[in-house]
Design a protein around this motif. Structure first.
Motif, PDB file in Angstrom:
ATOM      1  N   LYS A   1      -3.949  -8.603   7.523  1.00  0.00           N
ATOM      2  CA  LYS A   1      -2.967  -9.557   8.034  1.00  0.00           C
ATOM      3  C   LYS A   1      -2.076 -10.002   6.881  1.00  0.00           C
ATOM      4  O   LYS A   1      -2.461  -9.932   5.711  1.00  0.00           O
ATOM      5  N   SER A   2      -0.898 -10.434   7.237  1.00  0.00           N
ATOM      6  CA  SER A   2       0.052 -10.938   6.255  1.00  0.00           C
ATOM      7  C   SER A   2       0.171 -12.444   6.403  1.00  0.00           C
ATOM      8  O   SER A   2       0.268 -12.960   7.531  1.00  0.00           O
TER       9      SER A   2
ATOM     10  N   VAL B   1      -3.940  -9.937   3.270  1.00  0.00           N
ATOM     11  CA  VAL B   1      -5.374 -10.215   3.239  1.00  0.00           C
ATOM     12  C   VAL B   1      -6.107  -9.059   3.905  1.00  0.00           C
ATOM     13  O   VAL B   1      -5.842  -8.726   5.067  1.00  0.00           O
ATOM     14  N   ALA B   2      -7.011  -8.435   3.146  1.00  0.00           N
ATOM     15  CA  ALA B   2      -7.865  -7.365   3.666  1.00  0.00           C
ATOM     16  C   ALA B   2      -9.257  -7.933   3.857  1.00  0.00           C
ATOM     17  O   ALA B   2      -9.838  -8.490   2.920  1.00  0.00           O
ATOM     18  N   THR B   3      -9.796  -7.798   5.078  1.00  0.00           N
ATOM     19  CA  THR B   3     -11.068  -8.434   5.409  1.00  0.00           C
ATOM     20  C   THR B   3     -12.048  -7.413   5.959  1.00  0.00           C
ATOM     21  O   THR B   3     -11.693  -6.546   6.763  1.00  0.00           O
TER      22      THR B   3
ATOM     23  N   VAL C   1       2.448  -6.266   8.395  1.00  0.00           N
ATOM     24  CA  VAL C   1       1.407  -5.253   8.209  1.00  0.00           C
ATOM     25  C   VAL C   1       0.677  -5.064   9.531  1.00  0.00           C
ATOM     26  O   VAL C   1       0.433  -6.028  10.266  1.00  0.00           O
ATOM     27  N   ASN C   2       0.361  -3.810   9.853  1.00  0.00           N
ATOM     28  CA  ASN C   2      -0.417  -3.570  11.069  1.00  0.00           C
ATOM     29  C   ASN C   2      -1.902  -3.543  10.719  1.00  0.00           C
ATOM     30  O   ASN C   2      -2.306  -3.721   9.571  1.00  0.00           O
ATOM     31  N   GLY C   3      -2.741  -3.308  11.711  1.00  0.00           N
ATOM     32  CA  GLY C   3      -4.181  -3.366  11.499  1.00  0.00           C
ATOM     33  C   GLY C   3      -4.721  -2.308  10.574  1.00  0.00           C
ATOM     34  O   GLY C   3      -5.838  -2.432  10.060  1.00  0.00           O
TER      35      GLY C   3
ATOM     36  N   ARG D   1       8.385   0.906   3.191  1.00  0.00           N
ATOM     37  CA  ARG D   1       7.094   0.916   3.881  1.00  0.00           C
ATOM     38  C   ARG D   1       6.045   1.499   2.936  1.00  0.00           C
ATOM     39  O   ARG D   1       6.329   2.402   2.153  1.00  0.00           O
ATOM     40  N   PHE D   2       4.823   0.967   3.046  1.00  0.00           N
ATOM     41  CA  PHE D   2       3.738   1.476   2.206  1.00  0.00           C
ATOM     42  C   PHE D   2       2.411   1.231   2.911  1.00  0.00           C
ATOM     43  O   PHE D   2       2.203   0.185   3.530  1.00  0.00           O
ATOM     44  N   HIS D   3       1.519   2.219   2.783  1.00  0.00           N
ATOM     45  CA  HIS D   3       0.206   2.115   3.417  1.00  0.00           C
ATOM     46  C   HIS D   3      -0.792   1.593   2.385  1.00  0.00           C
ATOM     47  O   HIS D   3      -1.217   2.313   1.486  1.00  0.00           O
TER      48      HIS D   3
END
Length: 673
Positions: free
Chosen positions: A158-159, A184-186, A167-169, A136-138
Motif C-alpha cells: 500500500k502507498s 509499505v510492504a506487509t 501501487v497495486n497489490g 512505473r516500477f515493480h
C-alpha cells in the motif's frame, strides 16, 4: 559423511534379499499417534506417543514401540521414545516400528513438516529511491522469520501517499505526482517501509551509453541511461526501468546486461514518457577446448576421496573412503606414469580431506569412522614428501569425526588448522605452531539447535573464513582480517548468505519423496565472489532400477557477490542438466568442477560473472570419468579436482574410478582454406 549416507542407502537397496523368517502376521492394524499435529516450527521439539490397535479397535498390550528417522538426516533428529528435535526447516520422515512377540514387525510412516516461524521482518528486494512522474516500477520484498528462514508469505502493498505514488497489490507502482511517498510492504505481522522521492518530469530526452556495442555471449555490459532537460542538462539521481528484447539473458537495475545467445539485442531504458534504446550484438563466446587424459591411477579396494598436491608439484596425496583406512602418496614427477610410493594406514573408515602446510613440511588429514571413535585429525611429517610419517594427532572434542581441514598462516598469529566437527557442526581452530603438540585455541558455531547444525567446508583468504554451513548457507568470519576485530583465537561474525534449500530443490522431493540430503557444501573465494556449491541426493532410488541407474546427484553452484561483504548477494549460477556439483578449483580465470554423475567440467569465469553460466556458453570442456576398471564399473562419480601449478594439469578424483590426470588443451585453430 553426507555422500556416504546416500551410498549406504543405495547399497541397502541393492543387497540380495534374505530368506524371510516365517512369523505370524502382526496383530497391529493401525496406530493411534498423539498429538495429531504433523507441523512444528523449526527449532522446536515435539513429543509423540503411539498406541497400537488391533482390527477391532482394541489396544494391544506388551508391544515394543520404536520411533526412528527415515530421512532428513541433517534437519532434525528422532529419538526412539518419540521425541522429535527440529533443527531447521524441511520435512522429516518418521517411521514407527511395532514389535509384538512371535509376529512380524508392523511399520507405519508419516512426515513431520518443519516450517519457518512467523514473519518477523520484511526486506525490500527490487526498489528505487527516486522516480519521475509517469514512471512505473515493480517493487519487490521478501519475508523472513526471526531466525532468518525465508517465508513464502504473499506480500501486500500500500502507498501512504497514493496521490504521489500509486501501487497495486503486487508491488507495481506508478508515480503520479511530485513529492515524498512511502510504500509499505506487509507480510503477516511484519512490515517494511520504502521511502521514494518522486520528482517532476522535465525529461526531454534520454541518452544511453554505449549506444551500440559488440561483445560475446556471457559478457556483462554496463549501460548508463542519462535523462536530460530540453536544454540538454543531465538530470541526476534517476534510475530507469530496464528491459531488453529479444532472446535470453538478464538486465539489472544497475544497467548490467548479460545475453545468453549470440545475436542482436535491443536494450531499453524507460522513464515513463521518455525512453531510449541501445543495440548489442553478441557473438559466440567460443571457449570450447579439447581434453587429453594423460594417465590414470585406478583404485578398486576402496572408494576414492580427496586429492591434494604437495607444494613441490611432484607428489600427490589421495584419500580413501567406503571403509578406507589409508592415505596414498603418489609420485607424479612424471605425470604420464604416476606411481604409488607409500601409504599411511590409520584407524579410520574414511580419509576425506587433507592439506599440506604452506612450507610443504607437514600434512594434515581427517578421520571419520574410527573403531575407537578417536577421529579428529592426523599430522604427518613430510621430510620426505613421498614417504609421510605420522608425528601426532588431535582428537579432543572432535571424536565424532572431522570432514574438512584448512591450514592457514598469518604472520601476526602464526599457523593454525581450521577443522569441522561432524558431531556438533562447530568450527574448531587448532594451533599447530608446534605440530608435535597441537592445541585448540577457539571454537565457533552458528546459533541454531544442534539437530540442524552442520559445517562442511571452509576456505580462508586475507584473514576471512568462508564457511559452507549446510542449513545456514554461507557464513563469513573475521579470523585476522580486522574488519570485525577478529583473530584465530577469537573469530567474529561478519555476515551470512542464507537461502531456501527446500524451495530450490523441490523437484528432488517431488520425484523421490521428502527427507532428501541437501545443503551448502563447498565454499571458494574468487575475486569479489564466493563460489558455493550444494550437495543434493534424493532420499531413495528410482523404483525398479539397480546399479548406477538407481540414483543420482543434484545441486546448484552459485556465485555470491561480496563486493559489500556485509550484504552478500547471489549473481550467477550453474546447474548441470544431469548430476550435481561437489568440489571446485579455480586457477586463473578457469573453474574446474567435480559434478558427481555429470563427470568433470571446466568453465571460463573471466570478466564479470552474472546469470546462468551454462546457458551463456561458458563451459570449456567436459569429461565423463566412467571407466570399466573402476571400483564401480562404467559409472562416473567425480568428486573434485586440484590443478597442479607446476604443469597446469588437472588431477581429477573420481569416487568410483580413482585418479585421472587431465590436460586442458589449447583451443583448436580454424583451418583456413
Amino acid at each position: 559423511m553426507y555422500l556416504h549416507t546416500f551410498v549406504l542407502l543405495m547399497s541397502m537397496q541393492q543387497q540380495p534379499a534374505q530368506a524371510p523368517v516365517q512369523l505370524a502376521p502382526s496383530p497391529v492394524a493401525r496406530l493411534t499417534i498423539q498429538p495429531n499435529t504433523r507441523t512444528i516450527t523449526a527449532g522446536d521439539t515435539l513429543r509423540l506417543t503411539a498406541q497400537p490397535m488391533d482390527a477391532s479397535g482394541n489396544p494391544i498390550a506388551n508391544a515394543e514401540i520404536r520411533f526412528q528417522r527415515a530421512g532428513g538426516y541433517f534437519e532434525g533428529t528422532v529419538e526412539s521414545n518419540g521425541l522429535i528435535r527440529s533443527g531447521s526447516t524441511g520435512t522429516l520422515p518418521v517411521a514407527v516400528v511395532v514389535n509384538v512377540a512371535g509376529s512380524r514387525p508392523y511399520v507405519e510412516r508419516f512426515e513431520i513438516h518443519m516450517v519457518p516461524g512467523a514473519a518477523a521482518r520484511v526486506e525490500g528486494t527490487d526498489q528505487l529511491a527516486r522516480m519521475v512522474v509517469g514512471q512505473r516500477f515493480h517493487f519487490g520484498a521478501r519475508a523472513y522469520s526471526s531466525t532468518g528462514d525465508d517465508r513464502s508469505d504473499p506480500i501486500s502493498w500500500k502507498s501512504l501517499a497514493p496521490a504521489i505514488l500509486k501501487v497495486n497489490g503486487d508491488g507495481l507502482a506508478t508515480a503520479t505526482g511530485a513529492g515524498k511517498a512511502v510504500l509499505v510492504a506487509t507480510a503477516g505481522g511484519a512490515s517494511a517501509q520504502i521511502n521514494v522521492q518522486v520528482v517532476a518530469n522535465t525529461i526531454a530526452s534520454v541518452e544511453i551509453t554505449p549506444a551500440t556495442t559488440q561483445a560475446r555471449q556471457g559478457d556483462v555490459i554496463r549501460f548508463k541511461a542519462t535523462p536530460k532537460t530540453a536544454a540538454g542538462k543531465a538530470i541526476e539521481g534517476l534510475t530507469p526501468t530496464w528491459s531488453f528484447s529479444p532472446g535470453q539473458g538478464e538486465i539489472g537495475a544497475d544497467g548490467g546486461f548479460v545475453g545468453y545467445n549470440p545475436g542482436e539485442y535491443t536494450i531499453t531504458a524507460n522513464f515513463g514518457s521518455r525512453s531510449a534504446d541501445a543495440t548489442v550484438r553478441l557473438s559466440e563466446r567460443d571457449v570450447r577446448r579439447p581434453l587429453t587424459v594423460i594417465s590414470r591411477v585406478p583404485r578398486t579396494l576402496f572408494t576414492t576421496e580427496e586429492v591434494w598436491i604437495h607444494q613441490n608439484g611432484k607428489v600427490a596425496y589421495l584419500g580413501s573412503g567406503g571403509g578406507g583406512d589409508r592415505l596414498y602418496a603418489i609420485d607424479i614427477s612424471n605425470p604420464s606414469h604416476p606411481v604409488v610410493t607409500d601409504s599411511i594406514i590409520a584407524n579410520t573408515r574414511r580419509v576425506n580431506d587433507m592439506q599440506s602446510t604452506p612450507d610443504g613440511k607437514f600434512l594434515i588429514f581427517t578421520r571419520e569412522g574410527a573403531s575407537d571413535r578417536k577421529n579428529g585429525i592426523v599430522i604427518a611429517s613430510l621430510e620426505d614428501p613421498l614417504h609421510p610419517k605420522v608425528i601426532s594427532e588431535f582428537t579432543d572434542g572432535v571424536t565424532a569425526g572431522v570432514h574438512s581441514v584448512f591450514v592457514y598462516d598469518q604472520p601476526k598469529y602464526g599457523r593454525q588448522v581450521y577443522i569441522t566437527n561432524d558431531g556438533t557442526g562447530a568450527l574448531h581452530v587448532i594451533d599447530i605452531g608446534d605440530p608435535y603438540h597441537p592445541k585448540q585455541i577457539a571454537e565457533w558455531r552458528t546459533p541454531r539447535p544442534d539437530a540442524g547444525r552442520s559445517l562442511h567446508d571452509l576456505d580462508i583468504r586475507d584473514g576471512i573464513a568462508y564457511l559452507a554451513y549446510w542449513n545456514d548457507g554461507l557464513v563469513m568470519l573475521d579470523v585476522g582480517n580486522g574488519i570485525k576485530g577478529g583473530s584465530p583465537s577469537n573469530p567474529q561474525f561478519i555476515s551470512q548468505y542464507k537461502y531456501d534449500l527446500n524451495k530450490m530443490y523441490k523437484d528432488v522431493e517431488d520425484t523421490f519423496g521428502p527427507g532428501f540430503i541437501r545443503g551448502t557444501h563447498t565454499a571458494w573465494k574468487f575475486k569479489n565472489y564466493v563460489v558455493i556449491a550444494d550437495e543434493v541426493f534424493p532420499n531413495g532410488a528410482v523404483k525398479g532400477a539397480k546399479d548406477a541407474s538407481a540414483g543420482r546427484a543434484y545441486g546448484r553452484l552459485q556465485f555470491v557477490d561480496i563486493s559489500d561483504i556485509t550484504r552478500p548477494k547471489t549473481v550467477a549460477w550453474y546447474e548441470p542438466e544431469y548430476g550435481g556439483v561437489h568440489n571446485v578449483w579455480i586457477a586463473g580465470d578457469t573453474m574446474y568442477i567435480g559434478a558427481y554423475n555429470a563427470g568433470f567440467h571446466v568453465f571460463d569465469v573471466s570478466g564479470e560473472i552474472r546469470g546462468d553460466l551454462r546457458a551463456q556458453g561458458r563451459e570449456m570442456a567436459h569429461l565423463n570419468t566412467a571407466d570399466m576398471d573402476g571400483k564401480v564399473q562404467n559409472t562416473a562419480m567425480t568428486w573434485g579436482v586440484v590443478v597442479n601449478p607446476r604443469d597446469g594439469l588437472a588431477y581429477v578424483n573420481d569416487m568410483y574410478n580413482g585418479l585421472w590426470v587431465v590436460r586442458l588443451e589449447p583451443k583448436r585453430q580454424p583451418v583456413l582454406p
